[in-house]
Design a protein around this motif. Structure first.
Motif, PDB file in Angstrom:
ATOM      1  N   GLU A   1       0.846  -1.206   0.000  1.00 10.20           N
ATOM      2  CA  GLU A   1       0.000   0.000   0.000  1.00 10.20           C
ATOM      3  C   GLU A   1       0.881   1.256   0.000  1.00 10.20           C
ATOM      4  OE1 GLU A   1      -3.464  -0.354   2.690  1.00 10.20           O
ATOM      5  OE2 GLU A   1      -2.654  -2.322   3.170  1.00 10.20           O
ATOM      6  N   ASP A   2       0.704   2.142   0.996  1.00  6.80           N
ATOM      7  CA  ASP A   2       1.480   3.396   0.985  1.00  6.80           C
ATOM      8  C   ASP A   2       2.609   3.376   2.017  1.00  6.80           C
ATOM      9  OD1 ASP A   2       0.116   3.624   3.347  1.00  6.80           O
ATOM     10  OD2 ASP A   2      -0.623   5.664   3.004  1.00  6.80           O
ATOM     11  N   GLY A   3       3.111   2.166   2.328  1.00  6.87           N
ATOM     12  CA  GLY A   3       4.181   2.056   3.320  1.00  6.87           C
ATOM     13  C   GLY A   3       5.560   2.364   2.755  1.00  6.87           C
ATOM     14  N   TYR A   4       6.482   2.747   3.625  1.00  4.80           N
ATOM     15  CA  TYR A   4       7.889   2.888   3.230  1.00  4.80           C
ATOM     16  C   TYR A   4       8.782   2.436   4.379  1.00  4.80           C
ATOM     17  CZ  TYR A   4       7.549   7.629   5.390  1.00  4.80           C
ATOM     18  OH  TYR A   4       7.342   8.701   6.228  1.00  4.80           O
ATOM     19  N   LEU A   5       9.930   1.884   4.013  1.00  2.00           N
ATOM     20  CA  LEU A   5      10.769   1.146   4.954  1.00  2.00           C
ATOM     21  C   LEU A   5      11.938   2.018   5.417  1.00  2.00           C
ATOM     22  CD1 LEU A   5      10.835  -2.138   2.815  1.00  2.00           C
ATOM     23  CD2 LEU A   5       9.216  -1.532   4.626  1.00  2.00           C
ATOM     24  N   CYS A   6      12.014   2.234   6.720  1.00  5.59           N
ATOM     25  CA  CYS A   6      13.072   3.094   7.273  1.00  5.59           C
ATOM     26  C   CYS A   6      13.853   2.337   8.344  1.00  5.59           C
ATOM     27  CB  CYS A   6      12.474   4.352   7.911  1.00  5.59           C
ATOM     28  SG  CYS A   6      11.583   5.392   6.744  1.00  5.59           S
ATOM     29  N   TYR A   7      15.146   2.661   8.445  1.00  7.25           N
ATOM     30  CA  TYR A   7      15.989   2.065   9.478  1.00  7.25           C
ATOM     31  C   TYR A   7      15.788   2.808  10.806  1.00  7.25           C
ATOM     32  CZ  TYR A   7      18.310  -0.079   5.518  1.00  7.25           C
ATOM     33  OH  TYR A   7      18.564  -0.783   4.384  1.00  7.25           O
ATOM     34  N   PRO A   8      16.080   2.147  11.925  1.00  2.00           N
ATOM     35  CA  PRO A   8      15.897   2.808  13.229  1.00  2.00           C
ATOM     36  C   PRO A   8      16.837   4.004  13.430  1.00  2.00           C
ATOM     37  CG  PRO A   8      16.154   0.425  13.496  1.00  2.00           C
ATOM     38  CD  PRO A   8      16.479   0.741  12.086  1.00  2.00           C
ATOM     39  N   ASN A   9      18.088   3.932  12.854  1.00  2.00           N
ATOM     40  CA  ASN A   9      19.009   5.062  13.078  1.00  2.00           C
ATOM     41  C   ASN A   9      18.449   6.301  12.345  1.00  2.00           C
ATOM     42  OD1 ASN A   9      19.919   2.556  12.423  1.00  2.00           O
ATOM     43  ND2 ASN A   9      21.847   3.207  11.537  1.00  2.00           N
ATOM     44  N   ASN A  10      18.418   7.391  13.073  1.00  2.00           N
ATOM     45  CA  ASN A  10      17.932   8.663  12.536  1.00  2.00           C
ATOM     46  C   ASN A  10      16.523   8.513  11.958  1.00  2.00           C
ATOM     47  OD1 ASN A  10      18.291  11.332  12.234  1.00  2.00           O
ATOM     48  ND2 ASN A  10      19.968  11.222  10.756  1.00  2.00           N
ATOM     49  N   TYR A  11      15.725   7.683  12.616  1.00  2.00           N
ATOM     50  CA  TYR A  11      14.409   7.268  12.094  1.00  2.00           C
ATOM     51  C   TYR A  11      13.499   8.464  11.797  1.00  2.00           C
ATOM     52  CZ  TYR A  11       9.886   4.826  12.020  1.00  2.00           C
ATOM     53  OH  TYR A  11       8.654   4.343  11.675  1.00  2.00           O
ATOM     54  N   ASN A  12      13.335   9.359  12.758  1.00  2.00           N
ATOM     55  CA  ASN A  12      12.378  10.470  12.579  1.00  2.00           C
ATOM     56  C   ASN A  12      12.753  11.376  11.418  1.00  2.00           C
ATOM     57  OD1 ASN A  12      10.690   9.636  14.602  1.00  2.00           O
ATOM     58  ND2 ASN A  12      11.811  10.761  16.203  1.00  2.00           N
ATOM     59  N   HIS A  13      14.067  11.589  11.230  1.00  2.00           N
ATOM     60  CA  HIS A  13      14.524  12.434  10.115  1.00  2.00           C
ATOM     61  C   HIS A  13      14.069  11.834   8.786  1.00  2.00           C
ATOM     62  CE1 HIS A  13      17.039  14.701   7.360  1.00  2.00           C
ATOM     63  NE2 HIS A  13      17.498  13.544   6.885  1.00  2.00           N
ATOM     64  N   TYR A  14      14.318  10.535   8.601  1.00  2.00           N
ATOM     65  CA  TYR A  14      13.978   9.893   7.315  1.00  2.00           C
ATOM     66  C   TYR A  14      12.468   9.758   7.121  1.00  2.00           C
ATOM     67  CZ  TYR A  14      18.881   9.105   6.504  1.00  2.00           C
ATOM     68  OH  TYR A  14      20.217   9.311   6.278  1.00  2.00           O
ATOM     69  N   VAL A  15      11.771   9.513   8.228  1.00  2.00           N
ATOM     70  CA  VAL A  15      10.299   9.430   8.149  1.00  2.00           C
ATOM     71  C   VAL A  15       9.741  10.742   7.607  1.00  2.00           C
ATOM     72  CG1 VAL A  15       8.218   9.431   9.580  1.00  2.00           C
ATOM     73  CG2 VAL A  15       9.941   7.644   9.889  1.00  2.00           C
ATOM     74  N   ASN A  16      10.178  11.858   8.153  1.00  2.00           N
ATOM     75  CA  ASN A  16       9.661  13.169   7.722  1.00  2.00           C
ATOM     76  C   ASN A  16      10.170  13.558   6.338  1.00  2.00           C
ATOM     77  OD1 ASN A  16       8.172  13.595  10.076  1.00  2.00           O
ATOM     78  ND2 ASN A  16       9.998  14.294  11.169  1.00  2.00           N
ATOM     79  N   TYR A  17      11.408  13.168   6.044  1.00  2.00           N
ATOM     80  CA  TYR A  17      12.006  13.545   4.753  1.00  2.00           C
ATOM     81  C   TYR A  17      11.279  12.857   3.591  1.00  2.00           C
ATOM     82  CZ  TYR A  17      15.570  14.550   1.253  1.00  2.00           C
ATOM     83  OH  TYR A  17      16.216  14.997   0.126  1.00  2.00           O
ATOM     84  N   TYR A  18      10.927  11.595   3.782  1.00  2.00           N
ATOM     85  CA  TYR A  18      10.354  10.821   2.665  1.00  2.00           C
ATOM     86  C   TYR A  18       8.832  10.752   2.661  1.00  2.00           C
ATOM     87  CZ  TYR A  18      15.045   9.360   1.398  1.00  2.00           C
ATOM     88  OH  TYR A  18      16.351   9.355   0.996  1.00  2.00           O
ATOM     89  N   ARG A  19       8.196  11.169   3.750  1.00  2.00           N
ATOM     90  CA  ARG A  19       6.727  11.111   3.760  1.00  2.00           C
ATOM     91  C   ARG A  19       6.166  11.979   2.623  1.00  2.00           C
ATOM     92  NH1 ARG A  19       5.280  11.626   9.038  1.00  2.00           N
ATOM     93  NH2 ARG A  19       4.363   9.562   9.258  1.00  2.00           N
ATOM     94  N   ASN A  20       5.123  11.478   1.973  1.00  2.00           N
ATOM     95  CA  ASN A  20       4.452  12.216   0.896  1.00  2.00           C
ATOM     96  C   ASN A  20       5.316  12.360  -0.361  1.00  2.00           C
ATOM     97  OD1 ASN A  20       2.200  13.554  -0.133  1.00  2.00           O
ATOM     98  ND2 ASN A  20       3.031  15.554   0.372  1.00  2.00           N
TER      99      ASN A  20
END
Length: 518
Positions: free
Chosen positions: A477-496
């Motif tokens: 679906e609309d999931g994306y796979l991120c590593y735990p290191n620096n997790y929040n940065h990558y979550v926000n960077y790649y969302r949308n």
């Protein structure tokens, strides 16, 4: 407050007073003038929603008045009213961008209908669209819950795209929200369907498998080759079905669309897998076996799509089609696009011309990296709009226009689509784990099983085994796979952002369109 301000210009206005009263009783404010000069001055000074313009007036004609009004306000709709039905006058008026054309004598309802068509068109279309979707909603819901097969899934996705495009005409956020929710539910069911059926398609025990990347040339391109008629196979990288629908009207102006079909991209829905499979006519594990020196896995250095022509030659030989005269051109920058425009006539002597055009994929990657593009393509509607704008001004379109008048066949396809990601999932892996956001392979992958589709034995899915005990996982679906290191940065960077490689209708059900010259 009047519905709209109407300017009516006619040198016989006295005889039209009853019409003026009729419109005023319907809620319109109507200002009348007897000649073009006064009309031009009036438009300069006053807001006008629609101009009703007599063609034949003393002093300055309706067409001359129209030209001057459009210089002042390009957007104002003009309805030409005339006794003259000559074809060249109509051509001139239509060429000058009139909104409607009425022949005298006009009755009040004719004028009212014309005004409604111009002023209320958007509202009326929106209401009709919303009502039609409400009727279709139940049908789509039933289709989703009736265990659809791979053909029915393609139909469901096409219908959802149709309604997504129709809803652009609607101003109803509630209905758009319902459609979005239905699309999300459809993707959820689609992922279950792929998990259940994909491996049987890769190694079908019967012939019951959809056309996929590795069979699209065999079944959708080569059978359409005609002696003496050059076929152009154009692959636009990362073109979703809804993006095809955005550029379809441009193609339809120059070519006859014969078949608007879809096929299934293989997994991962990423260029180095899906596109190599198209040109080799093989699954990635078979490509690696047949061309051990040329296949490159994700973690290896160098370009992963540099051998497409070699793979394609191998497919033609295997299918006993190596006697055809073909060309293979890859356009990855503007200069290569301009060279295509210059040389396109020389391609008419070939049986088959393969043109790979990279733009949408670059747009998708650039959009992830560049803030300005994130603003320009912030959602599905703007992503489609940018694709249409690019195509309309692209060297590819210039080249196609140059050969549109010749007798040719044209097949447009893509390698995979993309999906806008919003739901992050944590994945832990070792140093060899790949960085793609929609799929990963490696040893010792740690993930939440319900969040991904996993193939513990890549060979079963027709994929190479990059390292011993390596497995593949795919975001759904609309999931994306991120590593735990620096997790929040990558979550926000790649969302949308728009990503590919995983399992969704948008990535896997992709267009293959057959056209010919008009």
């Amino acid at each position: 407050m009047p519905i709209a301000n109407i300017l009516w210009v006619d040198d016989e206005m006295e005889s039209l007073q009853s019409q003026k009263l009729f419109l005023e009783n319907k809620g319109y404010a109507v200002h009348t003038l007897a000649n073009g000069f006064d009309a031009i001055d009036y438009v300069k000074e006053h807001p006008v929603d629609v101009v009703l313009l007599d063609e034949s007036m003393p002093g300055i004609t309706g067409l001359e008045t129209l030209a001057k009004i459009k210089e002042i306000n390009q957007q104002v709709p003009v309805v030409m009213i005339t006794k003259n039905e000559t074809e060249n006058l109509m051509d001139d008026a239509i060429g000058s961008q009139i909104s409607d054309y009425l022949i005298k004598p006009v009755n009040p309802n004719q004028v009212l209908l014309s005004l409604k068509k111009i002023l209320d068109n958007k509202r009326l279309v929106a209401e009709k669209t919303t009502s039609a979707y409400q009727q279709q909603f139940r049908d789509l819901f039933m289709a989703l819950n009736s265990n659809p097969d791979y053909n029915e899934w393609m139909d469901i996705y096409k219908k959802l795209v149709y309604w997504e495009l129709e809803m652009e005409k609607s101003d109803s956020p509630e209905m758009q929200e319902i459609l979005l929710s239905q699309k999300k539910e459809a993707n959820n069911e689609f992922c279950k369907f792929i998990a259940k059926n994909y491996l049987s398609w890769v190694h079908p025990k019967s012939s019951d498998a959809p056309i996929m990347s590795n069979t699209v040339f065999q079944f959708k391109v080569l059978p359409h080759l005609e002696p003496g008629v050059p076929t152009f196979f154009i692959l636009i990288d990362n073109l979703r079905f809804d993006q095809w629908k955005a550029i379809q009207p441009i193609f339809a102006s120059y070519f006859r669309i014969l078949e608007e079909d879809t096929f299934y991209s293989i997994l991962p829905t990423a260029t180095q897998y899906a596109r190599n499979a198209i040109f080799a006519g093989l699954m990635p594990s078979e490509i690696e076996k047949s061309f051990p020196d040329l296949w490159k896995n994700d973690e290896e250095e160098g370009g992963k799509n540099l051998q497409e022509e070699v793979f394609f030659k191998g497919q033609l030989k295997r299918l006993k089609k190596d006697n055809i005269k073909y060309s293979y051109i890859k356009v990855v920058n503007h200069q290569a696009g301009n060279e295509l425009v210059s040389n396109v006539h020389n391609l008419l002597s070939n049986d088959l011309n393969v043109i790979v055009y990279n733009f949408v994929d670059m747009l998708s990657h650039a959009r992830t990296e560049m803030e300005v593009l994130k603003e320009l393509a912030s959602d599905e509607i703007s992503y489609r709009s940018i694709t249409a704008s690019w195509f309309e001004h692209s060297p590819l379109f210039q080249a196609l226009k140059k050969i549109a008048g010749k007798k040719i066949n044209l097949i447009l396809a893509t390698d995979h689509g993309s999906v806008r990601v919003n739901t992050p999932h944590k994945v832990v892996g070792d140093k060899q784990t790949t960085t793609n956001l929609r799929y990963k392979h490696g040893r010792n992958l740690n993930y939440e099983p319900k969040e991904v589709l996993a193939f513990r034995d890549p060979k079963e899915a027709g994929l190479p085994v990059p390292t011993v005990n390596s497995s593949f996982i795919f975001a759904k679906e609309d999931g994306y796979l991120c590593y735990p290191n620096n997790y929040n940065h990558y979550v926000n960077y790649y969302r949308n952002t728009f990503q590919h490689g995983g399992v969704s209708m948008e990535e896997m059900i992709v267009p293959v369109i057959k056209m010919c010259s008009k």
